[in-house]
Enzyme design. Structure first.
Site, PDB file in Angstrom:
ATOM      1  N   GLU A 125      67.993  60.231  95.337  1.00  0.00           N
ATOM      2  CA  GLU A 125      69.009  59.673  94.431  1.00  0.00           C
ATOM      3  C   GLU A 125      70.317  59.328  95.141  1.00  0.00           C
ATOM      4  O   GLU A 125      71.395  59.753  94.728  1.00  0.00           O
ATOM      5  CB  GLU A 125      69.230  60.639  93.251  1.00  0.00           C
ATOM      6  CG  GLU A 125      67.932  60.897  92.488  1.00  0.00           C
ATOM      7  CD  GLU A 125      68.035  61.958  91.384  1.00  0.00           C
ATOM      8  OE1 GLU A 125      69.126  62.494  91.167  1.00  0.00           O
ATOM      9  OE2 GLU A 125      66.999  62.216  90.740  1.00  0.00           O
ATOM     10  N   ASN A 166      63.639  58.792  97.619  1.00  0.00           N
ATOM     11  CA  ASN A 166      63.167  58.927  96.238  1.00  0.00           C
ATOM     12  C   ASN A 166      64.319  58.612  95.280  1.00  0.00           C
ATOM     13  O   ASN A 166      65.461  58.999  95.531  1.00  0.00           O
ATOM     14  CB  ASN A 166      62.703  60.389  96.051  1.00  0.00           C
ATOM     15  CG  ASN A 166      61.980  60.672  94.768  1.00  0.00           C
ATOM     16  OD1 ASN A 166      61.049  59.952  94.417  1.00  0.00           O
ATOM     17  ND2 ASN A 166      62.386  61.711  94.059  1.00  0.00           N
ATOM     18  N   GLU A 231      57.634  61.246  89.763  1.00  0.00           N
ATOM     19  CA  GLU A 231      58.119  62.134  88.681  1.00  0.00           C
ATOM     20  C   GLU A 231      57.873  61.521  87.305  1.00  0.00           C
ATOM     21  O   GLU A 231      58.740  61.555  86.432  1.00  0.00           O
ATOM     22  CB  GLU A 231      59.627  62.403  88.848  1.00  0.00           C
ATOM     23  CG  GLU A 231      60.016  62.955  90.201  1.00  0.00           C
ATOM     24  CD  GLU A 231      61.500  63.274  90.349  1.00  0.00           C
ATOM     25  OE1 GLU A 231      62.229  63.300  89.328  1.00  0.00           O
ATOM     26  OE2 GLU A 231      61.937  63.472  91.497  1.00  0.00           O
TER      27      GLU A 231
END
Ligand code: G3I
Length: 312
Positions: A125, A166, A231
């Site tokens: 992130e 990610n 996720e």
């Protein structure tokens, strides 16, 4: 799901929480039989693994690792460098000390599981929604260079691990996913060891399906990196009705179809598997029921959708 995934050389995964893994037989049974890769939902994060500087605690991480190995599963490591769930002592360091602490953390955590954890979310992130860099304490103190540094440290700690960047809201082609694309392209051009892109996939039926997901996966694959859906969950308003659960199932089906259509997309992980244990209701009051099994461990239409796509 697991048998069908293995027949086609695909990784179908779930995040696991240590609490229910210790306490609930149904949780263990499904986690062990339906998935061939697991991710620690929280247990491998910095606040869990190095709560005080230089004092490592691998109890939760080892619990996940041991469960996976006992069930013949592999583990996707999550996550080494993030702005959340990182202790205050890290955030208060000056630039040099922070860089050193980051390298030491990566070296110790990745090194401990070298040869046992084949892929890691190295940075998590790092972008804003508009495609700028997130103004985290990492960025404030070290600038963008912390990202390349983190990947180099991870490669040194386990030369065989696949190293991922990610993020969320990068399912479709948008400013954020394009920033990710540009960064991965640029850093790889500089020889930084980035092997993989993680697309989290926290979706809501309220916002519509990102119809260019497959095209987005393909453009990353064309850069020469693997892609993982890391996720996945699809939240609906609660209590969920049958229509919402049917729509949710189509989202799950569309995500797995998009991934299976691109050979470099080798893994799809759901962020927990039962609505009994999910981060969603805590963060989005009035929403939830986001996972393939309900609160009572019964499969939902979303489970059938994933299963049928893998079997097809
Ligand atoms: O461990 C403490 C416990 O000691 C305490 O009593 C309890 C009281 O609130 O909190 C517990 O910590 C919670 C932790 O989950 C473990 O259950 C935290 O409050 C809670 O904030 C934390 O939430 C996690 C969240 O990341 C935090 O950032 C979620 O479980 C986890 O699903 C979520 O996962 C993230 C991914 O890592 C990155 N992408 C987004 C995703 C969803 O937010």
């Amino acid at each position: 799901m697991r048998d069908h995934a293995e027949a086609r050389g695909f990784l179908i995964g779930t995040a696991l929480a240590t609490g229910p893994l210790s306490g609930e037989a149904s949780y263990r049974d499904i986690a062990g039989s339906e998935f061939n890769v697991v991710t620690a939902e929280n247990a491998m994060k910095w606040d869990a693994t190095e709560p005080q500087q230089g004092q490592f605690n691998f109890s939760g991480a080892d619990q996940i690792m041991d469960f996976a190995e006992a069930n013949g599963q592999t583990v996707h490591g999550h996550t080494l460098v993030w702005h959340n769930q990182t202790p205050g002592w890290v955030q208060n360091l000056d630039a040099n000390a922070m860089r050193t602490a980051m390298r030491n953390h990566i070296d110790t955590v990745v090194g401990r599981y070298a040869g046992r954890i084949p892929s890691w979310d190295v940075v998590n992130e790092v972008f804003n929604e508009n495609g700028g860099m997130r103004d985290s304490f990492w960025y404030q103190r070290l600038g963008e260079s912390y990202i390349a540094d983190a990947f180099r440290a991870a490669r040194a700690a386990d030369p065989n691990a696949e190293l991922c960047i990610n993020d969320y809201n990068v399912e479709g082609i948008n400013a954020k996913s394009t920033a990710m694309y540009n960064l991965v392209s640029r850093l790889r051009g500089q020889g930084v060891p980035i092997d993989c892109v993680g697309i989290q996939g926290h979706l809501s039926i309220q916002y519509g399906f990102p119809n260019d997901l497959r095209q987005n996966i393909q453009r990353f694959a064309d850069l020469g990196v693997d892609v993982k859906i890391t996720e996945l969950d699809v939240r609906v308003s609660t209590p969920a009705d049958a229509n919402e659960l049917a729509t949710q199932a189509t989202y799950y089906r569309n995500v797995i179809d998009a991934c299976l259509a691109v050979s470099r997309c080798d893994q799809l992980t759901v962020w927990g598997f039962t609505d009994k244990h999910s981060w969603v209701p805590d963060t989005f009051p009035g929403e939830g029921a986001a996972l393939p099994y309900d609160q009572n461990y019964q499969p939902k239409p979303a489970y059938q959708a994933l299963h049928d796509a893998l079997a097809g």
